[in-house]
Motif scaffolding. Structure first.
Motif, short mmCIF file in Angstrom:
data_model
loop_
_atom_site.label_atom_id
_atom_site.label_comp_id
_atom_site.label_asym_id
_atom_site.label_seq_id
_atom_site.Cartn_x
_atom_site.Cartn_y
_atom_site.Cartn_z
N VAL A 51 0.88 -1.13 0.11
CA VAL A 51 0.07 -0.09 -0.18
C VAL A 51 0.97 1.10 -0.07
O VAL A 51 0.71 2.13 -0.76
N SER A 52 1.86 1.19 0.98
CA SER A 52 2.95 2.25 0.77
C SER A 52 3.49 2.83 -0.54
O SER A 52 3.53 3.63 -0.98
N SER A 53 3.75 1.72 -1.14
CA SER A 53 4.49 1.91 -2.54
C SER A 53 3.38 2.25 -3.53
O SER A 53 3.73 3.11 -4.33
N PHE A 54 2.15 1.87 -3.05
CA PHE A 54 1.20 2.37 -4.33
C PHE A 54 0.88 3.93 -3.73
O PHE A 54 0.51 4.69 -4.80
N ILE A 55 0.97 4.16 -2.67
CA ILE A 55 0.80 5.84 -2.44
C ILE A 55 1.64 6.56 -3.10
O ILE A 55 1.65 7.55 -3.47
N GLY A 56 2.99 5.84 -3.02
CA GLY A 56 3.98 6.73 -3.47
C GLY A 56 4.66 7.72 -2.68
O GLY A 56 4.44 7.84 -1.58
N HIS A 57 5.42 8.73 -3.39
CA HIS A 57 6.01 9.73 -2.51
C HIS A 57 5.12 10.75 -2.19
O HIS A 57 4.12 10.89 -2.86
N GLY A 58 5.37 11.44 -1.09
CA GLY A 58 4.69 12.49 -0.83
C GLY A 58 3.32 12.35 -0.20
O GLY A 58 2.28 13.19 -0.51
N ALA A 59 3.10 11.26 0.58
CA ALA A 59 1.84 10.83 1.48
C ALA A 59 1.50 11.94 2.19
O ALA A 59 0.40 12.28 2.29
N ALA A 60 2.33 12.71 2.79
CA ALA A 60 1.80 13.75 3.78
C ALA A 60 1.23 14.79 3.00
O ALA A 60 0.21 15.35 3.32
N ILE A 61 1.66 15.23 1.88
CA ILE A 61 1.38 16.30 1.02
C ILE A 61 -0.14 15.90 0.32
O ILE A 61 -1.10 16.57 0.37
N LYS A 62 -0.27 14.72 0.17
CA LYS A 62 -1.70 14.02 -0.34
C LYS A 62 -2.62 14.07 0.63
O LYS A 62 -3.86 14.32 0.34
N ARG A 63 -2.07 13.72 2.00
CA ARG A 63 -3.21 13.86 3.06
C ARG A 63 -3.79 15.20 3.28
O ARG A 63 -4.86 15.34 3.52
N LEU A 64 -2.72 16.26 2.84
CA LEU A 64 -3.16 17.67 3.03
C LEU A 64 -4.21 17.94 2.32
O LEU A 64 -5.16 18.91 2.68
N VAL A 65 -4.31 17.36 1.05
CA VAL A 65 -5.46 17.50 0.25
C VAL A 65 -6.98 17.46 0.81
O VAL A 65 -8.03 18.19 0.60
N LEU A 66 -6.98 16.39 1.79
CA LEU A 66 -8.03 15.98 2.30
C LEU A 66 -8.75 17.01 3.28
O LEU A 66 -9.80 16.85 4.07
N ILE A 67 -7.47 17.82 3.98
CA ILE A 67 -7.89 18.41 5.16
C ILE A 67 -8.22 19.73 4.92
O ILE A 67 -7.46 20.52 4.50
N PRO A 68 -9.13 20.31 5.52
CA PRO A 68 -9.39 21.82 5.26
C PRO A 68 -8.72 22.65 6.24
O PRO A 68 -8.41 22.19 7.42
#
Lengths: 353, 236
Positions: A254-271
């Motif tokens: 799953v981690s490899s699928f998320i790829g780099h920048g998981a933290a930044i991707k999470r930020l997309v979801l947070i207002p």
């Protein structure tokens, strides 16, 4: 003169605002192939949920989806929509009540846009006036002017417009379930983004139960209520909300699928509102501000762009209500920042879209 | 304007033929053939044979093509296509005379031979037309709940129509030319004039027959072309 299976289909069809889909131990094995394409797949999609199947090509995600409307027949296992076993229903009748959108779109080139959208209502024997009214309504829903587009042919439309017609056509008979196979995959990035945004807006009002297949993890994060990360033979590696998967990937796959920048991707979801804002005085007045409607990623983007240590956060009326810094954004993700610690920390995993 | 080139050429050629014929003094043998009654009768036979052939080919080859795209058996497909290929590759004279020896002389035999000879273009174009239908189109039709027959009649055949019609047009032109050999087995047609003209060394008769066949071929091709444009679904 209704056969029992007809009534079962009618019951599914009546529930236009989303049905429960249950896949139970579903397996698909092709003859002369050593391993199954899909093996013991079990999942429940709740009414109105938008479920994303994500995985590499050939992992069986499309096969799994296509078994729901029986484009592909399962070898074993059962599939139920609102408790009715779809394998006992007439496949053609069943498909008329399941919206189906594919990457190639598959608009009928010899039919006008209006005729394309009218296909399923016609199969269901709707009256002409009802069909016409529905076609106009749907074209407006997908932001195409009926007076302009009804009588055009598919080849006269751009790719993005064609895909909108594809979505409108799938929605024609107001089906409770939609199956979408990489519907935006063939469009350019800008068109894709606007199609995604419109699709989200549409789903908010329609509340269909949707199975959406994609190989694009970012798309899955952006659209999905829940994401199923699939590997070989359609094995579920993790099935959870986008935020939870980003915050805590179940395994290396799953981690490899998320790829780099998981933290930044999470930020997309947070207002932005999830962050503990600093005092207004921290930020100098400047042209770049952050709106409370933005995500934390937008805020970070603005911070990087402006180079300022802090930026003003403004409300809908453009009135400053606080300031935001990189540290405050990090704090939302659970970073240990003394400055803002303990002050209104919202657990990132609980942050919804 | 381009649309009307063929009819204009046909009318001009026929006009020149008429002027040339009226400038000749015909002997009694020529007079027996080069009169309105005889020519109309031969033309009628020729057209009748051609149209019957094309109608039969359409009725037989299109369903055969549909069936062949549906069969999974490669053997069946290869066999039928092979037979159709042989039918076209064998000289029409050979087919017609062989049939006459095996069966009988006359109209029916000529018709069968012509159908065999002009079968392939329609058969192969039907198959090509259906195979060319985009897989996504077919899948979405199925996914929307159309029965296999509905997919065929409402989606695949209309989309394949231009290709099938082009095959039919080729086949019509084939059969106009091939129908001249019906004369060898006593089935009439303009072939009578051509063969008589040759054997009796009466060139006006030969040339009239040949020119008429050419004009019929051009005219039918033109009509088929117009029909193709009219029948082609809009949007394709």
């Amino acid at each position: 003169m209704h056969k029992p299976e007809d009534t079962a289909i009618l019951q599914i069809a009546r529930n236009t605002s989303g049905a429960q889909i249950v896949l139970d131990q579903v397996t698909k094995t092709y003859p002369h192939q050593p391993t199954s394409a899909v093996e013991n797949f079990s999942m429940t999609a709740e009414p109105g949920e938008l479920i994303m199947f994500v995985g590499p090509s050939g992992c069986g995600k499309t096969t799994t989806m296509k078994m729901i409307n029986r484009i592909i027949e399962p070898t074993s296992g059962s599939i139920r929509i609102d408790g009715r076993d779809v394998l006992s229903l007439d496949p053609n009748e069943l498909r008329r009540h399941i919206g189906y959108v594919i990457q190639q779109i598959g608009l009928f080139p010899h039919m006008t846009i209006a005729e394309n959208i009218a296909v399923v209502p016609k199969l269901l024997g709707w009256t002409k006036s009802r069909i016409n009214a529905r076609v106009d309504e749907l074209l407006e829903t997908v932001k195409l002017d009926p007076t302009k587009f009804s009588h055009r042919y598919p080849k006269q439309l751009s790719g993005g417009q064609q895909q909108r017609v594809g979505v409108a056509r799938a929605l024609a008979a107001d089906p409770p379930v939609m199956l979408m196979d990489e519907p935006f995959g063939a469009t350019d990035p800008i068109t894709r983004e606007s199609l995604q945004a419109e699709f989200l807006r549409l789903q908010e009002s329609l509340g269909k139960t949707i199975i959406f297949v994609t190989h694009d993890f970012d798309e899955a994060v952006r659209l999905g209520d829940r994401i199923a990360v699939l590997s070989e033979r359609s094995q579920i590696e993790q099935f959870d909300t986008p935020a939870n998967i980003l915050a805590a990937p179940a395994n290396d796959y799953v981690s490899s699928f998320i790829g780099h920048g998981a933290a930044i991707k999470r930020l997309v979801l947070i207002p932005v509102t999830e962050a503990k804002l600093g005092p207004i005085g921290d930020a100098e007045a400047g042209p770049i501000t952050v709106s409370i409607a933005d995500s934390l990623r937008d805020a970070l983007d603005a911070l990087v762009l402006s180079g300022a240590p802090a930026l003003m956060v403004v409300n809908a009326a453009k009135k400053p209500i606080g300031s935001i810094t990189v540290e405050r954004i990090s704090a939302v993700l659970g970073a240990d920042i003394p400055d803002v610690q303990g002050a209104g920390l919202v657990s990132a995993s609980g942050a919804g879209r | 304007m381009k649309r009307f080139t063929t009819p204009i050429v046909v009318v001009l050629v026929l006009g020149v033929l008429l002027i040339w014929l009226s400038s000749l003094t015909l002997d009694s043998i020529e007079q027996r053939t080069l009169n309105v009654g005889y020519i109309v009768e031969r033309t009628r036979e020729h057209l009748g044979l051609t149209i019957a052939t094309s109608a039969l080919v359409a009725v037989l080859a299109i369903p055969t093509g549909i069936a062949l795209t549906r069969t999974r058996s490669r053997l069946v497909r290869a066999t039928v296509l092979g037979i159709a290929n042989i039918g076209q590759a064998t000289p029409a004279v050979g087919v017609i005379i062989l049939l006459a020896i095996l069966w009988q002389t006359g109209y029916s035999t000529a018709l069968v031979a012509l159908v065999i000879y002009s079968f392939l273009p329609v058969l192969s174009n039907t198959m090509t037309g259906l195979q060319q239908v985009d897989e996504g189109v077919r899948e979405s039709a199925k996914g929307m709940g159309m029965t296999p027959n509905q997919v065929l009649l409402r989606i695949e055949l209309p989309i394949a129509a231009p290709v099938i019609l082009a095959g039919l047009r080729t086949s019509i032109v084939f059969s106009v030319g091939a129908a001249t050999i019906a004369t060898f087995i006593n089935a009439g047609g303009l072939g009578d004039m051509i063969v008589n003209g040759l054997t009796l060394q009466r060139f006006p008769v030969l040339i009239t027959g040949a020119v008429l066949v050419a004009c019929i071929a051009l005219s039918l091709d033109w009509i088929a072309g117009v029909a193709e444009d009219l029948l082609r679904p809009r949007g394709i």
